[in-house]
Write an enzyme that holds these catalytic residues in place. Structure first.
Site, PDB file in Angstrom:
ATOM      1  CG  ASP A  70      -1.814   1.197   1.296  1.00 28.62           C
ATOM      2  OD1 ASP A  70      -2.381   1.548   0.252  1.00 28.62           O
ATOM      3  OD2 ASP A  70      -1.946   1.825   2.374  1.00 28.62           O
ATOM      4  CB  SER A  71       0.131   4.779  -0.636  1.00 28.97           C
ATOM      5  OG  SER A  71      -1.091   4.773   0.072  1.00 28.97           O
ATOM      6  CE1 TYR A  75       2.872   5.755  -3.000  1.00 29.81           C
ATOM      7  CE2 TYR A  75       1.762   3.943  -4.098  1.00 29.81           C
ATOM      8  CZ  TYR A  75       2.875   4.448  -3.472  1.00 29.81           C
ATOM      9  OH  TYR A  75       3.987   3.655  -3.315  1.00 29.81           O
ATOM     10  N   GLY A  76      -2.752   9.330  -3.465  1.00 29.64           N
ATOM     11  CA  GLY A  76      -4.058   9.758  -3.974  1.00 29.64           C
ATOM     12  C   GLY A  76      -4.092  11.096  -4.675  1.00 29.64           C
ATOM     13  CB  CYS A 114      -2.625   1.236  -2.729  1.00 36.09           C
ATOM     14  SG  CYS A 114      -2.805   2.997  -3.027  1.00 36.09           S
ATOM     15  CG  ASN A 115      -9.086   1.324  -3.086  1.00 34.54           C
ATOM     16  OD1 ASN A 115     -10.128   0.854  -3.508  1.00 34.54           O
ATOM     17  ND2 ASN A 115      -8.632   1.032  -1.881  1.00 34.54           N
ATOM     18  CB  THR A 116      -4.321   5.527  -5.409  1.00 33.31           C
ATOM     19  OG1 THR A 116      -5.267   6.181  -4.558  1.00 33.31           O
ATOM     20  CG2 THR A 116      -3.729   6.526  -6.377  1.00 33.31           C
ATOM     21  CD  GLU A 173      -2.457   7.756   7.557  1.00 32.32           C
ATOM     22  OE1 GLU A 173      -1.503   8.481   7.857  1.00 32.32           O
ATOM     23  OE2 GLU A 173      -2.461   6.985   6.579  1.00 32.32           O
ATOM     24  CB  CYS A 198      -9.959   5.039   0.079  1.00 27.49           C
ATOM     25  SG  CYS A 198      -8.495   5.675   0.910  1.00 27.49           S
ATOM     26  CB  THR A 199      -6.295   1.447   2.201  1.00 31.14           C
ATOM     27  OG1 THR A 199      -5.808   2.795   2.082  1.00 31.14           O
ATOM     28  CG2 THR A 199      -5.745   0.581   1.102  1.00 31.14           C
ATOM     29  CG  HIS A 200      -6.746   5.308   5.256  1.00 33.80           C
ATOM     30  ND1 HIS A 200      -5.972   4.948   4.175  1.00 33.80           N
ATOM     31  CD2 HIS A 200      -5.896   5.787   6.202  1.00 33.80           C
ATOM     32  CE1 HIS A 200      -4.698   5.213   4.443  1.00 33.80           C
ATOM     33  NE2 HIS A 200      -4.626   5.722   5.668  1.00 33.80           N
TER      34      HIS A 200
HETATM   35  N1  DGL Z   1      -3.994   3.804   0.061  1.00 33.89           N
HETATM   36  C1  DGL Z   1      -4.629   4.867  -0.664  1.00 33.89           C
HETATM   37  C2  DGL Z   1      -5.821   4.299  -1.449  1.00 33.89           C
HETATM   38  O1  DGL Z   1      -6.377   3.268  -1.113  1.00 33.89           O
HETATM   39  C3  DGL Z   1      -5.087   5.991   0.251  1.00 33.89           C
HETATM   40  C4  DGL Z   1      -3.962   6.834   0.793  1.00 33.89           C
HETATM   41  C5  DGL Z   1      -3.184   7.555  -0.300  1.00 33.89           C
HETATM   42  O2  DGL Z   1      -3.685   8.547  -0.885  1.00 33.89           O
HETATM   43  O3  DGL Z   1      -2.101   7.107  -0.585  1.00 33.89           O
HETATM   44  O4  DGL Z   1      -6.211   4.877  -2.433  1.00 33.89           O
END
Ligand code: DGL
Length: 269
Positions: free
Chosen positions: A11-12, A43-44, A74-76, A153, A185-187
Site C-alpha cells: 500500500d502507499s 498516492y491519492g 492501495c486503491n489508487t 490516521e 480507499c484502504t482507510h
Molecule cells: N492507500 C490509498 C488508497 O487506497 C489511500 C492513501 C493515499 O492517498 O495514498 O487509495
C-alpha cells in the site's frame, strides 16, 4: 514456486493493513510480507506516471522476498497501475478494483451505486468502468473524500468532527438514493460505522478487501499454491520511512501486536 512462499501485499502507507487483516482472516495459514510506502504516501494526489513508477519498485522489492502472488491493497495504485504491471510480471498480481466492483454490483438492487475514494481513484473512473462493464445499466455516483485519510490516521474513527466531514462529503450521495456505497480507499473501512450511521439503513457499504481476499484464495487454489498445513504463519512488515507510525497504526487495528517493522530504501529497487 512453493506453497509456503508468502503472499506479498503493499500500500502507499499503513491503510493497506485493512486489506491484510481481511486476507489473513480468509487465509489464516498463509505467510505474508507487507510493504507500506510511508515515505511517499499519499498516492491519492499524485500522477499516474509517478504511482506506476512506485508500483514497479515495490513489486521488484517484493520479488526479492520470493512472494507467490501480490495484492495491490492501495486503491489508487490498483486504479493507475494494475493493468500495466499484471502484463509485465509472471506472478499473479491482483488489485482491489475489479473484486470490489463485482461485490457492489452483486449487492445493488436499485442499480444506483456510490463510489468514494481519493482524487486519483475517482478521477481514473476505474470503479465506474469496472461496474459498467459488468452491468451498463447501473448508475454510478462518484465522490472524492480526501480528508477521510488524515482523520483515520489520527484515530478519529468515531468523532463529532469526523461526522461533520462525512456529512459534508456524502450528502450528495445520500440525496442520490444509492443503495450501495463502495469504500474505495484502504482507510475507509475503518470509518464504516460512522458512514453507515450517516447513510442510513437502506445503504450497504462494500469493502473491496472481502471479495479481493476470496479472489486471491481462488487463484492460489487453482495454482495449487494454498498453504493449508501451516500452523505458525509468519508476517513480515517493511516501510520506506520510520517504523513507528506503522507499529502504532497496526497495533490499533490488527488482531495481534506488531513490534518488528523494517525500513528499506525502496528507491533502490
Ligand atoms: N492507500 C490509498 C488508497 O487506497 C489511500 C492513501 C493515499 O492517498 O495514498 O487509495
Amino acid at each position: 514456486m512453493k506453497s509456503s512462499a508468502p503472499i506479498g501485499i503493499f500500500d502507499s502507507g499503513v491503510g493497506g493493513l485493512t486489506v491484510m487483516r481481511k486476507l489473513i482472516q480468509t487465509m489464516p495459514e498463509e505467510n505474508v510480507v507487507y510493504f507500506g510506502d510511508t515515505a511517499r504516501v499519499p498516492y491519492g494526489n499524485k500522477s499516474k506516471e509517478t504511482v506506476l513508477r512506485y508500483t514497479h519498485q515495490i513489486i521488484r522489492f517484493l520479488e526479492t522476498k520470493q512472494v507467490k502472488a501480490i495484492v495491490i491493497a492501495c486503491n489508487t495504485a490498483s486504479a493507475y497501475a494494475l493493468h500495466e504491471v499484471e502484463k509485465e510480471f509472471s506472478i499473479p498480481i491482483l488489485g482491489v478494483i475489479q473484486p470490489g466492483a463485482e461485490a457492489a454490483v452483486k449487492n445493488s438492487r436499485n442499480q444506483r451505486i456510490g463510489v468514494i475514494g481519493t482524487y486519483a481513484t475517482i478521477g481514473s473512473k476505474a470503479y465506474e468502468s469496472s461496474i459498467k462493464n459488468i452491468n451498463p445499466h447501473i448508475e454510478v455516483f462518484n465522490k472524492a473524500c480526501p480528508l477521510f485519510v488524515p482523520f483515520v490516521e489520527e484515530g478519529m474513527l468515531e468523532d463529532i468532527l469526523t461526522d461533520g466531514i462525512i456529512a459534508r462529503y456524502l450528502q450528495e450521495l445520500r440525496n442520490a438514493h444509492i443503495d450501495t456505497l463502495m469504500l474505495g480507499c484502504t482507510h475507509y473501512p475503518l470509518l464504516r460505522t460512522s458512514i453507515e450511521k450517516y447513510m442510513g439503513n437502506g445503504v450497504v457499504c462494500v469493502d473491496p478487501s472481502e471479495e479481493t481476499s476470496l479472489k486471491v484464495q481462488k487463484i492460489l487454489q487453482i495454482n495449487h499454491l494454498l498453504n493449508s498445513q501451516n500452523q505458525h504463519p509468519k508476517y513480515e512488515f517493511y516501510v520506506s520511512d520510520s517504523a513507528q507510525k506503522m507499529v502504532e497504526f497496526a497495533n490499533m487495528i490488527m488482531p495481534f501486536q506488531i513490534e518488528d517493522v523494517q525500513t528499506i530504501q525502496i528507491e533502490s529497487f
